[in-house]
Write a protein that holds these residues in place. Sequence first.
Motif, PDB file in Angstrom:
ATOM      1  N   CYS A  23      -3.981 -13.366  -5.660  1.00 32.75           N
ATOM      2  CA  CYS A  23      -4.346 -11.947  -5.610  1.00 32.75           C
ATOM      3  C   CYS A  23      -4.943 -11.598  -4.249  1.00 32.75           C
ATOM      4  N   ARG A  24      -5.685 -12.539  -3.684  1.00 28.95           N
ATOM      5  CA  ARG A  24      -6.277 -12.308  -2.363  1.00 28.95           C
ATOM      6  C   ARG A  24      -5.200 -12.169  -1.298  1.00 28.95           C
ATOM      7  N   ASP A  25      -4.139 -12.948  -1.461  1.00 28.34           N
ATOM      8  CA  ASP A  25      -3.085 -12.988  -0.440  1.00 28.34           C
ATOM      9  C   ASP A  25      -2.090 -11.837  -0.542  1.00 28.34           C
ATOM     10  N   PHE A  26      -1.943 -11.247  -1.713  1.00 26.82           N
ATOM     11  CA  PHE A  26      -0.905 -10.239  -1.928  1.00 26.82           C
ATOM     12  C   PHE A  26      -1.260  -8.925  -1.236  1.00 26.82           C
ATOM     13  N   PRO A  27      -0.325  -8.199  -0.605  1.00 26.49           N
ATOM     14  CA  PRO A  27       1.097  -8.509  -0.493  1.00 26.49           C
ATOM     15  C   PRO A  27       1.440  -9.403   0.700  1.00 26.49           C
ATOM     16  N   GLY A  28       0.487  -9.678   1.535  1.00 31.75           N
ATOM     17  CA  GLY A  28       0.739 -10.617   2.633  1.00 31.75           C
ATOM     18  C   GLY A  28       1.462 -10.015   3.816  1.00 31.75           C
ATOM     19  N   THR A  29       1.756  -8.736   3.754  1.00 24.07           N
ATOM     20  CA  THR A  29       2.405  -8.045   4.871  1.00 24.07           C
ATOM     21  C   THR A  29       1.740  -6.681   5.038  1.00 24.07           C
ATOM     22  N   VAL A  30       2.141  -5.987   6.084  1.00 21.31           N
ATOM     23  CA  VAL A  30       1.549  -4.671   6.362  1.00 21.31           C
ATOM     24  C   VAL A  30       1.889  -3.669   5.265  1.00 21.31           C
ATOM     25  N   ARG A  31       3.092  -3.798   4.710  1.00 22.98           N
ATOM     26  CA  ARG A  31       3.524  -2.887   3.646  1.00 22.98           C
ATOM     27  C   ARG A  31       3.549  -3.611   2.300  1.00 22.98           C
ATOM     28  N   CYS A  32       3.352  -2.844   1.241  1.00 23.03           N
ATOM     29  CA  CYS A  32       3.493  -3.379  -0.113  1.00 23.03           C
ATOM     30  C   CYS A  32       4.737  -2.741  -0.735  1.00 23.03           C
ATOM     31  N   GLY A  33       5.660  -3.544  -1.201  1.00 23.42           N
ATOM     32  CA  GLY A  33       6.910  -3.047  -1.779  1.00 23.42           C
ATOM     33  C   GLY A  33       6.670  -2.121  -2.959  1.00 23.42           C
ATOM     34  N   TYR A  34       5.710  -2.471  -3.794  1.00 16.62           N
ATOM     35  CA  TYR A  34       5.389  -1.620  -4.946  1.00 16.62           C
ATOM     36  C   TYR A  34       4.917  -0.242  -4.482  1.00 16.62           C
ATOM     37  N   TYR A  35       4.102  -0.249  -3.436  1.00 17.47           N
ATOM     38  CA  TYR A  35       3.556   1.025  -2.959  1.00 17.47           C
ATOM     39  C   TYR A  35       4.650   1.885  -2.321  1.00 17.47           C
ATOM     40  N   GLU A  36       5.603   1.237  -1.668  1.00 14.77           N
ATOM     41  CA  GLU A  36       6.740   1.966  -1.103  1.00 14.77           C
ATOM     42  C   GLU A  36       7.516   2.650  -2.217  1.00 14.77           C
ATOM     43  N   PHE A  37       7.730   1.912  -3.319  1.00 15.34           N
ATOM     44  CA  PHE A  37       8.417   2.453  -4.491  1.00 15.34           C
ATOM     45  C   PHE A  37       7.646   3.651  -5.050  1.00 15.34           C
ATOM     46  N   LEU A  38       6.339   3.491  -5.188  1.00 13.39           N
ATOM     47  CA  LEU A  38       5.495   4.553  -5.739  1.00 13.39           C
ATOM     48  C   LEU A  38       5.542   5.798  -4.849  1.00 13.39           C
ATOM     49  N   LYS A  39       5.418   5.594  -3.554  1.00 15.74           N
ATOM     50  CA  LYS A  39       5.451   6.719  -2.614  1.00 15.74           C
ATOM     51  C   LYS A  39       6.773   7.473  -2.709  1.00 15.74           C
ATOM     52  N   PHE A  40       7.869   6.725  -2.824  1.00 16.59           N
ATOM     53  CA  PHE A  40       9.193   7.323  -2.893  1.00 16.59           C
ATOM     54  C   PHE A  40       9.332   8.171  -4.161  1.00 16.59           C
ATOM     55  N   GLU A  41       8.884   7.617  -5.303  1.00 16.17           N
ATOM     56  CA  GLU A  41       8.954   8.357  -6.576  1.00 16.17           C
ATOM     57  C   GLU A  41       8.100   9.625  -6.507  1.00 16.17           C
ATOM     58  N   ARG A  42       6.928   9.522  -5.914  1.00  9.12           N
ATOM     59  CA  ARG A  42       6.036  10.689  -5.798  1.00  9.12           C
ATOM     60  C   ARG A  42       6.661  11.746  -4.884  1.00  9.12           C
ATOM     61  N   TYR A  43       7.319  11.291  -3.842  1.00 10.84           N
ATOM     62  CA  TYR A  43       7.985  12.208  -2.922  1.00 10.84           C
ATOM     63  C   TYR A  43       9.136  12.922  -3.637  1.00 10.84           C
ATOM     64  N   LEU A  44       9.954  12.171  -4.359  1.00 12.16           N
ATOM     65  CA  LEU A  44      11.103  12.752  -5.066  1.00 12.16           C
ATOM     66  C   LEU A  44      10.666  13.801  -6.073  1.00 12.16           C
ATOM     67  N   LEU A  45       9.599  13.494  -6.791  1.00 13.23           N
ATOM     68  CA  LEU A  45       9.119  14.392  -7.852  1.00 13.23           C
ATOM     69  C   LEU A  45       8.154  15.459  -7.334  1.00 13.23           C
ATOM     70  N   LYS A  46       7.835  15.364  -6.047  1.00 11.21           N
ATOM     71  CA  LYS A  46       6.859  16.292  -5.437  1.00 11.21           C
ATOM     72  C   LYS A  46       5.554  16.302  -6.224  1.00 11.21           C
ATOM     73  N   ASP A  47       5.152  15.124  -6.667  1.00 11.36           N
ATOM     74  CA  ASP A  47       3.917  14.983  -7.451  1.00 11.36           C
ATOM     75  C   ASP A  47       3.108  13.817  -6.867  1.00 11.36           C
ATOM     76  N   PRO A  48       2.066  14.122  -6.097  1.00 15.50           N
ATOM     77  CA  PRO A  48       1.313  13.049  -5.422  1.00 15.50           C
ATOM     78  C   PRO A  48       0.540  12.138  -6.367  1.00 15.50           C
ATOM     79  N   ASP A  49       0.441  12.540  -7.636  1.00 11.70           N
ATOM     80  CA  ASP A  49      -0.307  11.720  -8.601  1.00 11.70           C
ATOM     81  C   ASP A  49       0.590  11.013  -9.610  1.00 11.70           C
ATOM     82  N   HIS A  50       1.889  11.178  -9.475  1.00 10.65           N
ATOM     83  CA  HIS A  50       2.805  10.574 -10.446  1.00 10.65           C
ATOM     84  C   HIS A  50       2.623   9.056 -10.511  1.00 10.65           C
ATOM     85  N   VAL A  51       2.645   8.521 -11.733  1.00  7.72           N
ATOM     86  CA  VAL A  51       2.590   7.068 -11.916  1.00  7.72           C
ATOM     87  C   VAL A  51       3.966   6.614 -12.375  1.00  7.72           C
TER      88      VAL A  51
END
Length: 127
Positions: free
Chosen positions: A92-120
């Motif tokens: 857990c300490r090591d994750f995601p181990g890079t500058v970007r998190c793949g999950y967060y990229e996915f979340l940002k994309f879904e929020r952008y598509l739905l125009k809802d900054p709080d979408h889960v």
Amino acid sequence: MSSPKTRYNCERCPAYCCSYPVIELTKKDLRRLAKHLGLSLKRTVKKFTELDDEGKTRIMRHRRDEHFGSVCRFLDRETRSCTIYEGRPEICRDFPGTVRCGYYEFLKFERYLLKDPDHVATTYNQP
Ligand code: SF4
Ligand code: SF4
């Protein structure tokens, strides 16, 4: 040299990484967790961990979750934060181990598509 700035925000994320079914625990992780909880190693292992499907590796126990089916039993399901932060395992300490998190990229994309900054955006892992 300064470290690269991360491009994800865990405070704006429902903690996809904590829904991963196999959160592996080393012996060192178990000792640290027991110390953090103020419990014996034996009790910590019995109460909070289980063996993986192959019966070889200690992993975190999970519990039900409205977004992902199940999450690590130490995730606060309301605040979506770790309740054992100082005692969390290495993985857990090591994750995601890079500058970007793949999950967060996915979340940002879904929020952008739905125009809802709080979408889960949900994913579902079998408990
Ligand atoms: S999935 Fe990524 S952004 Fe979300 S809590 Fe985990 S590390 Fe942070
Ligand atoms: S120990 Fe904490 S950071 Fe690691 S999976 Fe569980 S809740 Fe998430």
